[in-house]
Design an enzyme around this catalytic site. Structure first.
Site, short mmCIF file in Angstrom:
data_model
loop_
_atom_site.label_atom_id
_atom_site.label_comp_id
_atom_site.label_asym_id
_atom_site.label_seq_id
_atom_site.Cartn_x
_atom_site.Cartn_y
_atom_site.Cartn_z
N ASN A 226 24.23 38.35 70.06
CA ASN A 226 24.70 39.06 68.87
C ASN A 226 23.53 39.30 67.91
O ASN A 226 22.39 38.91 68.20
CB ASN A 226 25.84 38.29 68.20
N ASP A 295 31.90 33.49 71.26
CA ASP A 295 33.22 32.92 71.50
C ASP A 295 33.50 32.78 73.00
O ASP A 295 34.21 31.88 73.41
CB ASP A 295 34.29 33.80 70.86
N LYS A 305 20.11 38.66 90.27
CA LYS A 305 20.39 39.88 89.52
C LYS A 305 21.48 40.70 90.24
O LYS A 305 21.41 40.90 91.46
CB LYS A 305 19.10 40.71 89.41
N ASP A 324 34.60 25.41 70.49
CA ASP A 324 34.28 25.65 69.08
C ASP A 324 33.53 24.42 68.56
O ASP A 324 34.11 23.33 68.38
CB ASP A 324 35.58 25.89 68.29
N ILE A 325 32.24 24.58 68.34
CA ILE A 325 31.38 23.44 67.98
C ILE A 325 31.81 22.88 66.62
O ILE A 325 31.99 21.67 66.45
CB ILE A 325 29.89 23.86 67.94
N PHE A 345 30.57 28.50 58.38
CA PHE A 345 30.32 29.86 57.92
C PHE A 345 31.36 30.78 58.53
O PHE A 345 31.93 30.45 59.58
CB PHE A 345 28.91 30.31 58.34
N LYS A 359 40.09 30.74 57.83
CA LYS A 359 39.16 30.05 58.74
C LYS A 359 38.89 28.62 58.26
O LYS A 359 38.76 27.70 59.07
CB LYS A 359 37.85 30.84 58.83
N LYS A 363 39.62 25.61 60.77
CA LYS A 363 38.54 24.73 61.26
C LYS A 363 38.58 23.37 60.57
O LYS A 363 37.81 22.48 60.90
CB LYS A 363 37.18 25.39 61.04
N1 CTP Z 1 31.53 28.27 65.45
C1 CTP Z 1 31.16 27.24 66.27
N2 CTP Z 1 31.41 27.31 67.60
C2 CTP Z 1 32.00 28.38 68.13
C3 CTP Z 1 32.39 29.47 67.31
C4 CTP Z 1 32.13 29.39 65.96
O1 CTP Z 1 30.60 26.24 65.78
N3 CTP Z 1 32.23 28.41 69.44
C5 CTP Z 1 31.30 28.15 63.99
C6 CTP Z 1 30.27 29.08 63.41
O2 CTP Z 1 28.99 28.50 63.46
C7 CTP Z 1 30.77 29.25 61.99
C8 CTP Z 1 32.27 29.17 62.14
O3 CTP Z 1 32.51 28.46 63.36
O4 CTP Z 1 30.41 28.19 61.17
C9 CTP Z 1 32.98 30.48 62.19
O5 CTP Z 1 32.43 31.34 63.12
P1 CTP Z 1 32.92 32.83 63.24
O6 CTP Z 1 32.17 33.47 64.39
O7 CTP Z 1 32.90 33.49 61.91
O8 CTP Z 1 34.43 32.65 63.59
P2 CTP Z 1 35.20 32.38 64.91
O9 CTP Z 1 35.58 30.95 64.95
O10 CTP Z 1 34.43 32.88 66.07
O11 CTP Z 1 36.51 33.23 64.66
P3 CTP Z 1 36.73 34.84 64.76
O12 CTP Z 1 35.91 35.30 65.92
O13 CTP Z 1 38.18 34.95 64.97
O14 CTP Z 1 36.31 35.42 63.45
#
Ligand code: CTP
Length: 416
Positions: A226, A295, A305, A324-325, A345, A359, A363
């Site tokens: 990303n 995600d 490849k 989700d960490i 964040f 969120k 979380k």
């Molecule tokens: N995060 C994480 N591990 C993941 C996904 C997200 O630790 N697998 C953490 C990010 O570092 C951030 C927060 O969760 O602090 C939110 O991440 P974000 O990408 O905004 O949200 P998502 O949980 O992915 O939700 P969505 O895609 O529905 O917005």
């Protein structure tokens, strides 16, 4: 190099002393950076320094007349802006100053300082400096000169006498040799000066921070990532360090160098990031998840490849969800008992407040920091929306360094 005003340095009066050394060219860059950051800079040069840079150059960069001699009778301006014409520049220049910074500090000048010798304006001024004005030295010399027992002994004694001696850089030297002793870069000295003035509101705390993007392999040459640059997370790591925290940074692939003084663990995928976080989180008091974690990952990355076979058929990717960490850490015993403070964040593209509030609940973190991803990814500035149990607070658009500092102050308020 920091281009924007810096709230720590705005209005600070810095006396920049320059001694003889090729690193004087970096002092020119430092002077400009200090002025841009909002500091007032008064340059004082030794005779030897003027062999490397001219006072005219330093006057143009600082916007003030440069002092080079104790016999110079022009009025000297003190830290409060009073121009005093008593022919005592060696006294007036440091009165009301916020710091005397000697960059470059040559081996000879350090030896001189140590003995309290005062046969030119700069050494005279250092001797006559009020004790409460900090003396900060940025040494610059050949590696043998730096390693010499005399210089090492002098450095130790200068520290004992109350001076702050910055690190030296390592690498190629102007003389062609390679080793320790060259002066830090201008942005590193600027960073050290900011750290010097930053209140140590998180002294003794340990922080674990995730930053940057993750990369999920499709095959050995392709993957999904990303637009996160890691700049916000790295800025937070530096601001936490400046506030007295011990910082571990788990960073996805970025173009940024590891901040000095921060333990950086490079990772690639979300799974790597999870493992690095789990290996380090038990030591942390604060966990900040700034990383843009993927995600999903391709369910089965190909070991070779994936080739086009000429048929026009496109490969089908199937995905598996990454752990989700943040949610995992936030649901741990230490987080739930309050001994680990978790900050998440939210990178959104619309409806920031509603998404950020949802969120935070989902979380289960005490503080969630929302931002609009497309308006900040890769940029040097951002705007943040802080959401906690009490409500929301906006941190208006500013440089990421500045926002990081404000965020650290908000974190300190909540955990102290
Ligand atoms: N995060 C994480 N591990 C993941 C996904 C997200 O630790 N697998 C953490 C990010 O570092 C951030 C927060 O969760 O602090 C939110 O991440 P974000 O990408 O905004 O949200 P998502 O949980 O992915 O939700 P969505 O895609 O529905 O917005």
């Amino acid at each position: 190099m920091e281009q924007l005003k810096n709230s720590i340095l705005v209005g600070k009066h810095i006396v920049l002393g320059m001694t003889g050394g090729i690193a004087a060219y970096k002092a020119a860059e430092l002077c400009r950076a200090l002025v841009k950051a909002g500091a007032a800079v008064q340059v004082v040069m030794t005779d030897a320094a003027t062999q490397f840079m001219t006072p005219v150059t330093m006057q143009a960069l600082s916007g003030r007349e440069v002092f080079t001699s104790q016999w110079d009778s022009k009025a000297a301006t003190d830290g409060s802006g009073n121009a005093i014409s008593n022919n005592m520049a060696h006294i007036n220049l440091t009165r009301g100053a916020d710091a005397v910074l000697i960059a470059p500090a040559s081996a000879d000048f350090m030896a001189k300082l140590l003995h309290g010798r005062a046969d030119d304006l700069l050494s005279l001024m250092c001797l006559a400096k009020p004790a409460e004005v900090p003396l900060i030295l940025a040494p610059a010399m050949n590696r043998e000169m730096w390693a010499h027992p005399a210089t090492q002994r002098n450095t130790l004694q200068l520290k004992t006498d109350g001076a702050f001696v910055l690190d030296v850089g390592t690498g190629d030297q102007a003389c062609g040799e390679v080793g320790d002793g060259r002066m830090l870069e201008a942005d590193e000295i600027l960073g050290d000066l900011i750290a010097h003035f930053t209140p140590k509101v998180l002294a003794g705390k340990r922080a674990l921070i995730t930053a940057g993007p993750t990369y999920e392999a499709i095959d050995p040459v392709r993957g999904i990532t990303n637009l996160s640059s890691g700049k916000m997370g790295f800025a937070i790591a530096e601001a936490m360090l400046d506030a007295g925290c011990e910082v571990t940074l788990v960073a996805g692939r970025t173009a940024l160098g590891s901040p000095r003084g921060v333990q950086t663990i490079p990772v690639i995928s979300a799974n790597d990031m999870l493992k690095a976080v789990q290996a380090n989180v038990d030591n942390a008091d604060i966990f900040i998840a700034t990383a843009a974690v993927a995600d999903w990952r391709p369910a089965n990355a190909a070991s070779q490849k994936i080739k086009k076979d000429g048929s026009g058929d496109t490969p089908t990717l199937s995905f598996a969800e990454n752990t989700d960490i943040l949610a995992t850490v936030a649901s741990s015993k230490r987080a739930l008992s309050g001994s680990l403070y978790c900050i998440g964040f939210a990178a959104e593209s619309e409806n920031l407040e509603a998404h950020a509030k949802a969120k935070r609940e989902r979380k289960n973190v005490p503080l969630l920091v929302g931002n609009i991803g497309p308006a900040t990814f890769g940029m040097d500035d951002n705007a943040l929306l802080l959401v906690d149990a009490k409500g929301t607070k906006e941190l208006p658009r500013a440089s990421k360094t500045e926002l990081a500092r404000q965020l650290v102050a908000e974190i300190a308020k909540r955990i102290n």
